[in-house]
Scaffold this motif. Structure first.
Motif, PDB file in Angstrom:
ATOM      1  N   GLU A 111      26.571  42.433  30.815  1.00  0.00           N
ATOM      2  CA  GLU A 111      26.127  42.517  32.212  1.00  0.00           C
ATOM      3  C   GLU A 111      27.129  41.815  33.140  1.00  0.00           C
ATOM      4  O   GLU A 111      27.451  42.325  34.218  1.00  0.00           O
ATOM      5  CB  GLU A 111      24.747  41.876  32.351  1.00  0.00           C
ATOM      6  CG  GLU A 111      23.642  42.676  31.657  1.00  0.00           C
ATOM      7  CD  GLU A 111      22.321  41.929  31.646  1.00  0.00           C
ATOM      8  OE1 GLU A 111      22.307  40.709  31.948  1.00  0.00           O
ATOM      9  OE2 GLU A 111      21.285  42.559  31.327  1.00  0.00           O
ATOM     10  N   ILE A 112      27.615  40.658  32.711  1.00  0.00           N
ATOM     11  CA  ILE A 112      28.578  39.915  33.530  1.00  0.00           C
ATOM     12  C   ILE A 112      29.887  40.685  33.646  1.00  0.00           C
ATOM     13  O   ILE A 112      30.489  40.763  34.729  1.00  0.00           O
ATOM     14  CB  ILE A 112      28.832  38.519  32.928  1.00  0.00           C
ATOM     15  CG1 ILE A 112      27.592  37.648  33.090  1.00  0.00           C
ATOM     16  CG2 ILE A 112      30.028  37.844  33.603  1.00  0.00           C
ATOM     17  CD1 ILE A 112      27.694  36.298  32.408  1.00  0.00           C
ATOM     18  N   THR A 164      30.273  43.850  33.573  1.00  0.00           N
ATOM     19  CA  THR A 164      30.042  44.964  34.505  1.00  0.00           C
ATOM     20  C   THR A 164      30.170  44.479  35.945  1.00  0.00           C
ATOM     21  O   THR A 164      30.796  45.136  36.789  1.00  0.00           O
ATOM     22  CB  THR A 164      28.648  45.573  34.278  1.00  0.00           C
ATOM     23  OG1 THR A 164      28.568  46.109  32.953  1.00  0.00           O
ATOM     24  CG2 THR A 164      28.381  46.689  35.281  1.00  0.00           C
ATOM     25  N   GLU A 165      29.581  43.321  36.234  1.00  0.00           N
ATOM     26  CA  GLU A 165      29.669  42.756  37.583  1.00  0.00           C
ATOM     27  C   GLU A 165      31.104  42.387  37.935  1.00  0.00           C
ATOM     28  O   GLU A 165      31.550  42.597  39.062  1.00  0.00           O
ATOM     29  CB  GLU A 165      28.767  41.525  37.698  1.00  0.00           C
ATOM     30  CG  GLU A 165      27.285  41.836  37.707  1.00  0.00           C
ATOM     31  CD  GLU A 165      26.889  42.763  38.836  1.00  0.00           C
ATOM     32  OE1 GLU A 165      27.326  42.508  39.982  1.00  0.00           O
ATOM     33  OE2 GLU A 165      26.168  43.738  38.582  1.00  0.00           O
ATOM     34  N   LEU A 220      30.938  33.917  38.042  1.00  0.00           N
ATOM     35  CA  LEU A 220      30.699  34.796  36.890  1.00  0.00           C
ATOM     36  C   LEU A 220      31.631  34.454  35.730  1.00  0.00           C
ATOM     37  O   LEU A 220      31.214  34.479  34.565  1.00  0.00           O
ATOM     38  CB  LEU A 220      30.884  36.259  37.294  1.00  0.00           C
ATOM     39  CG  LEU A 220      29.812  36.858  38.200  1.00  0.00           C
ATOM     40  CD1 LEU A 220      30.188  38.292  38.590  1.00  0.00           C
ATOM     41  CD2 LEU A 220      28.452  36.864  37.502  1.00  0.00           C
ATOM     42  N   ASN A 263      33.821  37.266  47.605  1.00  0.00           N
ATOM     43  CA  ASN A 263      33.999  37.943  46.329  1.00  0.00           C
ATOM     44  C   ASN A 263      34.710  37.045  45.320  1.00  0.00           C
ATOM     45  O   ASN A 263      34.372  37.026  44.135  1.00  0.00           O
ATOM     46  CB  ASN A 263      34.793  39.236  46.519  1.00  0.00           C
ATOM     47  CG  ASN A 263      34.003  40.314  47.225  1.00  0.00           C
ATOM     48  OD1 ASN A 263      32.788  40.220  47.363  1.00  0.00           O
ATOM     49  ND2 ASN A 263      34.683  41.344  47.694  1.00  0.00           N
ATOM     50  N   ASN A 292      33.267  35.805  41.845  1.00  0.00           N
ATOM     51  CA  ASN A 292      34.051  36.087  40.641  1.00  0.00           C
ATOM     52  C   ASN A 292      34.225  34.814  39.817  1.00  0.00           C
ATOM     53  O   ASN A 292      34.080  34.835  38.580  1.00  0.00           O
ATOM     54  CB  ASN A 292      35.414  36.650  41.030  1.00  0.00           C
ATOM     55  CG  ASN A 292      36.285  36.971  39.833  1.00  0.00           C
ATOM     56  OD1 ASN A 292      36.114  37.979  39.160  1.00  0.00           O
ATOM     57  ND2 ASN A 292      37.243  36.104  39.543  1.00  0.00           N
ATOM     58  N   TYR A 331      35.780  45.897  44.417  1.00  0.00           N
ATOM     59  CA  TYR A 331      35.555  45.416  45.780  1.00  0.00           C
ATOM     60  C   TYR A 331      36.810  44.735  46.335  1.00  0.00           C
ATOM     61  O   TYR A 331      37.209  44.974  47.484  1.00  0.00           O
ATOM     62  CB  TYR A 331      34.399  44.410  45.815  1.00  0.00           C
ATOM     63  CG  TYR A 331      33.043  44.965  45.486  1.00  0.00           C
ATOM     64  CD1 TYR A 331      32.701  46.273  45.811  1.00  0.00           C
ATOM     65  CD2 TYR A 331      32.077  44.180  44.844  1.00  0.00           C
ATOM     66  CE1 TYR A 331      31.447  46.786  45.515  1.00  0.00           C
ATOM     67  CE2 TYR A 331      30.819  44.680  44.555  1.00  0.00           C
ATOM     68  CZ  TYR A 331      30.504  45.980  44.885  1.00  0.00           C
ATOM     69  OH  TYR A 331      29.269  46.479  44.585  1.00  0.00           O
ATOM     70  N   LYS A 356      32.947  45.417  38.968  1.00  0.00           N
ATOM     71  CA  LYS A 356      32.601  45.810  40.336  1.00  0.00           C
ATOM     72  C   LYS A 356      33.359  44.952  41.353  1.00  0.00           C
ATOM     73  O   LYS A 356      33.877  45.471  42.347  1.00  0.00           O
ATOM     74  CB  LYS A 356      31.089  45.669  40.554  1.00  0.00           C
ATOM     75  CG  LYS A 356      30.238  46.680  39.796  1.00  0.00           C
ATOM     76  CD  LYS A 356      28.760  46.445  40.073  1.00  0.00           C
ATOM     77  CE  LYS A 356      27.882  47.424  39.313  1.00  0.00           C
ATOM     78  NZ  LYS A 356      26.436  47.159  39.551  1.00  0.00           N
ATOM     79  N   ILE A 357      33.404  43.652  41.096  1.00  0.00           N
ATOM     80  CA  ILE A 357      34.095  42.753  42.016  1.00  0.00           C
ATOM     81  C   ILE A 357      35.573  43.110  42.093  1.00  0.00           C
ATOM     82  O   ILE A 357      36.191  43.062  43.168  1.00  0.00           O
ATOM     83  CB  ILE A 357      33.920  41.285  41.576  1.00  0.00           C
ATOM     84  CG1 ILE A 357      32.468  40.863  41.771  1.00  0.00           C
ATOM     85  CG2 ILE A 357      34.839  40.368  42.377  1.00  0.00           C
ATOM     86  CD1 ILE A 357      32.167  39.465  41.283  1.00  0.00           C
ATOM     87  N   PRO A 382      28.461  44.047  47.475  1.00  0.00           N
ATOM     88  CA  PRO A 382      27.099  44.586  47.334  1.00  0.00           C
ATOM     89  C   PRO A 382      26.438  44.782  48.696  1.00  0.00           C
ATOM     90  O   PRO A 382      26.135  43.822  49.396  1.00  0.00           O
ATOM     91  CB  PRO A 382      26.386  43.503  46.512  1.00  0.00           C
ATOM     92  CG  PRO A 382      27.471  42.770  45.804  1.00  0.00           C
ATOM     93  CD  PRO A 382      28.634  42.772  46.747  1.00  0.00           C
TER      94      PRO A 382
END
Length: 295
Positions: free
Chosen positions: A53-54, A56-57, A252, A245, A249, A64, A60-61, A170
């Motif tokens: 899950e991390i 994946t985030e 995370l 961001n 980051n 971004y 995304k970052i 997001p």
């Protein structure tokens, strides 16, 4: 009744001990080489799910940040172009004021008029500013063609009124481009105003026309200044989002490290113990090879 173990059973058990010790040692060596305590999802299913899950985030970052950096570059180019437009308009105003002097000869006014037309060409060049990827910045979504073109002696807008939105985080989007009309004006655009000024400078009794041209330049300047201020606010917003961001980051990455990173001190201690265990198993196996039920 006391159970008895045959020589072959003792031999096989000793061999199993060696293989088991070698497997554990190899596992620890792999952990040390990778720096990770989880090599397969089955090692820790719950932690592996959180790691996925991390990751994946984090992906995304990364997207971004790539978007935000691209938008930042485009907006900086746009701001610089608008600043150049501002300078052109200010210079045109200076020329209009200088030309509005009855003491000037016609040839002197023609020289001023010629410089005004040079400003018009400069303005047209600025309107064709491109992004690093070759797209025209002021053309809306018609990015593959210049936003302004000479149509029967009049410079007219050829782009559209659509604006591109880019995702920076997001639920965070921003319009990355500025429509040409928002900088150069709509119906009576700056190109037409410069034509008007050039004509007024060389026409008989052009004082009234010069006054109108000055008024139109003032209106055009207000439009330019408004566009520049808007772009400046966008640049600040993008910078803020880049910072947010980056902070997210980092958070995370810290969480990911806590889940999957290896405790090197603990692993080295375990490695040393496993090496001792392997050596002991090997010694036992060596003895077992020379043993039988009779000795």
């Amino acid at each position: 009744m006391i159970g008895r173990m045959s020589s072959s059973q003792f031999y096989l058990n000793s061999l199993d001990s060696i293989l088991d010790a070698q497997t554990k040692l190899a596992r620890t060596q792999t952990e040390l080489a990778s720096g990770k305590r989880i090599l397969r999802p089955s090692d820790d299913p719950s932690a592996s799910l959180k790691i996925s899950e991390i990751q994946t985030e984090l992906s995304k970052i990364e997207t971004y940040q790539r978007n935000a950096n691209s938008v930042s570059t485009e907006l900086s180019l746009t701001e610089a172009a608008i600043a150049s437009v501002e300078n052109v308009v200010l210079r045109a105003k200076e020329l209009a004021i200088r030309g509005n002097n009855a003491a000037l000869s016609l040839s002197e006014k023609e020289l001023i008029s010629s410089e005004v037309m040079g400003l018009k060409e400069q303005l047209l060049s600025i309107s064709g500013t491109k992004a690093p990827n070759g797209e025209y910045l002021f053309a809306g979504t018609r990015v593959d063609q210049p936003p302004y073109a000479d149509i029967n002696g009049s410079i007219e807008y050829q782009g559209d009124l659509l604006k591109r939105s880019v995702n920076l985080g997001p639920g965070v989007t921003i319009e990355s481009r500025v429509i040409g009309n928002e900088v150069f004006g709509t119906n009576d655009n700056l190109f037409g105003v410069l034509d008007q000024l050039s004509t007024a400078l060389t026409s008989a009794g052009g004082s009234q026309d010069l006054g109108q041209a000055l008024d139109d330049l003032d209106q055009g300047l207000n439009t330019v200044l408004s566009a520049r201020a808007s772009v400046g606010l966008k640049i600040n917003r993008v910078d803020d989002q880049l910072s947010l961001n980056e902070t997210f980051n980092y958070t995370l990455q810290e969480s990911l490290s806590g889940l999957e990173d290896l405790d090197y001190a603990e692993a080295i201690t375990k490695l040393n113990l496993q090496m001792v265990a392997l050596q002991a198993a090997q010694q036992t196996f060596t003895k077992a090879q020379g043993m039988s039920l009779f000795n």
